[in-house]
Design a protein around this motif. Structure first.
Motif: not given
Length: 328
Positions: A235-251
């Motif tokens: 999961i990432a969050h996006v703003s006007r100029n930036r895409l930011t890595d937020f959360f990740t989970a995996s097996t």
């Protein structure tokens, strides 16, 4: 100066996203999530004598015995006119809050700081605090994807190519609320298992954020499957100029199929397509999480300090103790 509560959530969010530095941390949705976690939320606008808006600040307020902690995350956001009046905005907020001697106010711009806001914080008596963990790695997207690939470490490039050649691996950005809810539920289970496996804890409450995440268009949700079986949600969050890595989970399966490399590259491509200038890898902590740090620095070594925390208290001892704890 007037400080006015803004209760209309659509009006609030329109103002946040109209601002060049607006992020999800200043939005009504994030405030709703924090309210579910026990905070009282106050969304405040500061205007001048002409009624012109100078700034916005969403407060997360928690009572701790005889003291209050007031936390501004993703702000304050100053308008163009407000940039010239940062000190007045901060002093107006302090007056409105009427802090007691044991109260502590913490401002975390979360990469949304501006010169006017920093000058206002300094002039109003806030003290900056930083820590080793408040650093991130950034990928410059303005020079094209070939440049990004050229600057990767060889091990990162090889892992990405391995994942791209694996016909069993599929990457899918999730758009509908139904599929986002299902993926978030899977993420929550994987994240819970990950915390047990890695032995770490935090205060993120997936159940309180579930519906908000599924319905927020500024959250980018990515599903990676191996042979049709989900192995990673990022999961990432996006703003006007930036895409930011937020959360990740995996097996455990994702450890061997390089799914994480494919997912991050998917975010980078998505950020470039949406016109973002930066992919923010979401923070590093080499001393306490070496594995994540080694993974991230293989993509880029462009280390950037995150925003300082800014502390204010009427009592010097309260501020000093908080500063010591938050700088660790």
């Amino acid at each position: 100066m007037q400080v006015i509560p803004i209760d209309d959530l659509s009006v609030w969010d329109a103002a946040v996203w109209a601002h060049a530095s607006g992020t999800i941390f200043a939005t009504a949705g994030w405030g709703t999530y924090k309210a579910r976690c026990g905070a009282d939320i106050a969304r405040l606008g500061v205007s001048d004598e002409n009624g012109d808006l100078l700034g916005l600040a969403q407060m997360q307020i928690r009572a701790r015995g005889p003291a209050r902690q007031i936390y501004i995350q993703g702000g304050p956001l100053l308008t163009d006119k407000g940039e010239r009046h940062g000190e007045a905005v901060m002093r107006a907020l302090l007056t409105y809050l009427a802090l007691g001697p044991l109260d502590l106010m913490i401002v975390d711009p979360a990469r949304a700081e501006s010169p006017g806001a920093v000058l206002g914080l300094l002039a109003a008596g806030f003290a900056p605090v930083t820590a080793a963990g408040r650093h991130t790695l950034e990928v410059d997207l303005t020079h094209g994807l070939e440049k990004v690939q050229a600057e990767m470490e060889q091990r990162w490039r090889k892992a990405l190519r391995k994942a791209q050649r694996n016909t069993e691996l599929s990457l899918h950005f999730l758009d509908t609320v139904t599929e986002r809810l299902a993926a978030f539920d899977a993420f929550a289970e994987m994240y819970k298992a990950l915390k047990l496996r890695k032995g770490f804890s935090n205060n993120f409450d997936a159940s309180a954020y579930r519906d908000l995440a599924a319905n927020d268009p500024h959250l980018v949700m990515l599903d990676v499957r191996d042979g049709g079986e989900r192995c990673l949600v990022r999961i990432a969050h996006v703003s006007r100029n930036r895409l930011t890595d937020f959360f990740t989970a995996s097996t455990e399966r994702a450890k061997v199929n390089a799914a994480a490399y494919l997912a991050v590259w998917g975010f980078i491509c998505r950020g470039a397509e949406e016109g973002c200038r930066v992919f923010d890898f979401g923070g590093i902590d080499p001393a306490n999480n070496r594995g994540v740090y080694d993974f991230k620095r293989g993509l880029t070594r462009n280390v950037v300090p995150s925003s300082s925390l800014w502390l204010y208290s009427r009592t010097r001892t309260v501020r000093a103790v908080a500063g010591t704890l938050l700088s660790r």
